[in-house]
Write an enzyme that holds these catalytic residues in place. Sequence first.
Site, PDB file in Angstrom:
ATOM      1  N   CYS A  39       0.758  -1.311   0.069  1.00 49.74           N
ATOM      2  CA  CYS A  39      -0.201  -0.106  -0.054  1.00 49.74           C
ATOM      3  C   CYS A  39       0.749   1.255   0.060  1.00 49.74           C
ATOM      4  CB  CYS A  39      -0.961  -0.164   1.098  1.00 49.74           C
ATOM      5  SG  CYS A  39      -0.254  -0.032   2.829  1.00 49.74           S
TER       6      CYS A  39
ATOM      7  N   HIS B  30      -1.814   1.082   6.973  1.00 47.40           N
ATOM      8  CA  HIS B  30      -2.269   1.088   5.657  1.00 47.40           C
ATOM      9  C   HIS B  30      -1.945   2.483   5.169  1.00 47.40           C
ATOM     10  CE1 HIS B  30      -4.538  -0.060   2.236  1.00 47.40           C
ATOM     11  NE2 HIS B  30      -5.308   0.671   2.324  1.00 47.40           N
TER      12      HIS B  30
ATOM     13  N   ASP C 249      -8.304   4.955  -2.652  1.00 49.29           N
ATOM     14  CA  ASP C 249      -7.403   4.004  -2.177  1.00 49.29           C
ATOM     15  C   ASP C 249      -7.162   2.979  -3.439  1.00 49.29           C
ATOM     16  OD1 ASP C 249      -6.046   1.919  -1.218  1.00 49.29           O
ATOM     17  OD2 ASP C 249      -7.226   1.748   0.716  1.00 49.29           O
TER      18      ASP C 249
END
Length: 666
Positions: free
Chosen positions: A225, A267, A282
């Site tokens: 991520c 994250h 995202d």
Amino acid sequence: MGNFQSFFTTWARRLCPGCASEDANKANNLTVHMEMGAVTGEDSQPSSTGSKGDGNGNSRSQAAQGTDLNGTQVTVEIHHEDTSPQLIKRLSLGKGSQRLRGHDNKGETLLCQALLCFQKTEAPRPPGAKDLHAYPWDKSSLKSMPVDLQQLKKLDAYALKVNVTNSVEELVKALLKQARTDLEKVRAIWMWICHHIEYDVVGYHNKSQLSSKPRDVLQMGKSICEGYAELFEHMCSLAGIQCKKLSGHAKGHGYKTGQTFTGDSDHAWNAVYLEGRWHLLDSTWGSGSVDDSFTKFTYRYNEFYFLTHPALFINNHFPDNSNWQLLKPTLTLKEFENNMLHNSNFYTLGLLAAHPETPIIQTVNGKASVSVDCRSGTLFMFKLKGTDEHGLMTLKRHGMQLDIYPQKTGSHKLEIFAKPSKAEASDDVYKCVLEYVVECESVDKAMRFPKELHQPVGPSWFSERQGFLRPSHGEPVLHTNDGRCSLTFTLSKDISVLTSLHSDGSGSLAEDMGRRHVLQVHRRNQVELKVQLPHAGSFVLKIYSKKKSDPGNYDYIFNYLIRCLNTEVKWPAFPQSYSKWLQDYEILEPLSGLLPANRNVHFKLKMHGVAKVLVQAENTYPLTQNKGCWEGTCNTSGCREVFVMVHENANHSFYSHVLKYEVEAQ
């Protein structure tokens, strides 16, 4: 810094002779603007004092790294003195040759601005009041700004085909060829990353060997991520879009219902500045998913995480800096932990709300209830510890209701699944939309259901769609004290109906007997189902249908749960019917399929289109026609079976069996 300003001032004056010819005061109007970004460039490290994000939406100073110009991009913008700062001329000084594009100013007084861009055109501003959305969600839109996905289809298709991996700069340049607005620029970058960068499941387990620098992510074609977010931020910066990498906690892979979050962030995602407002996205979660063992990534594009409404984004993203929730009011970490997790499937399937709104449910007297609201007809199913045996789920026009009766104490995982009622073949699969933990302290043994009970239970918009209108019993459970009940429906289609009765345990019914305990009576477009239970207990009444013109099998439509506590109940089956017994024939008497021995039994049958009707016992007894009914009496002495036969045509010599009765043993 002084050397920089002197250098660019000199360059600007050389390029703009009109400025150089003015007096000293006008010459002093020459300004040089230098702004530093937060992300390392593709070909060089930051070369002057800049700012670096701490993952919390804040910035901290970064010491100067030197003044090497080799890796920087210099943009010189030349404006008329009396104009607003709209770009008229731009000079890009990068590696290699330098070129000036523009027209001669013919002596006009110009104001020259030299803009030094490392990564970002403008430092991202923190969120303000105009960025905030109301919480909870107002159910108006899944996105934080209007997005016409249909109009973006051509751009999406173009972005997917771009195949540039030698440098991030060249990739952005290629992507922006078809992008005009800032939204289109962000969209092109988003689509490319989601379809070309895969999640690095190996790197996730060995982060020491992992680089999240944009250049490395592009060359490897994979990252975690952090790399997704940094690449997205850098590409937006090159495109002139304000973008921020955010860090925080997420309810992603490995999340357990009701868990708490402690320690460092786990994250990363992004915020982008479009049309005067910050928006969230995202790209990691937009690209696909990993399997349960976290060993395999599968590309599975997810539109939901592009410019997601902040009141929905907070369901599974909690930023370290609460300002980046973009919500009013903001949520605390405790509220985030306690809130129900609604994943992207929940919203993309048109679901609106779920009750209760907390992920852990306590049973009351052995029962727990869940309901879901949605905009239109949606199909649901559930699993309680992997099975759907211990619940009653009913479909509503705008949602569903589920009552759970665990048959063991302790914690039980409850999963709710949904799918569109008119799904395409590729989408015709139930997707998990909710997950609860049911804490059961006591068991209601009386609420054990037959294994044959199918979910959902009872009539609904789905059974209406299949042709069963205006049910006499709208609830899923029928209670009878004498072991008999009757249900009626109006049939909106030309369909044939098939029914069967099922139960568990020692009193279970064979398939043929299960069908004989339900009698259909058709009157024009209405059907009545008469049910006689063979004993006390819980039974499932299943209802099937097919088009009359269709020679194929019957399709299951829905079922009821029928309960009887009277242990004295013991009804025989209805008489057995054969294929010549037409759907609109009706038995008026005798309804019992078991006749008394050595008795005279009166027959009354409503039948049409036949020439003669006979009852065959030890002897043969003809019935006579009277006002649309065939009536007569037969004696059951000396026989074990009685048949009703019809002579369909007076000119034919053979009879067809239509009904069969049994006679009690003598």
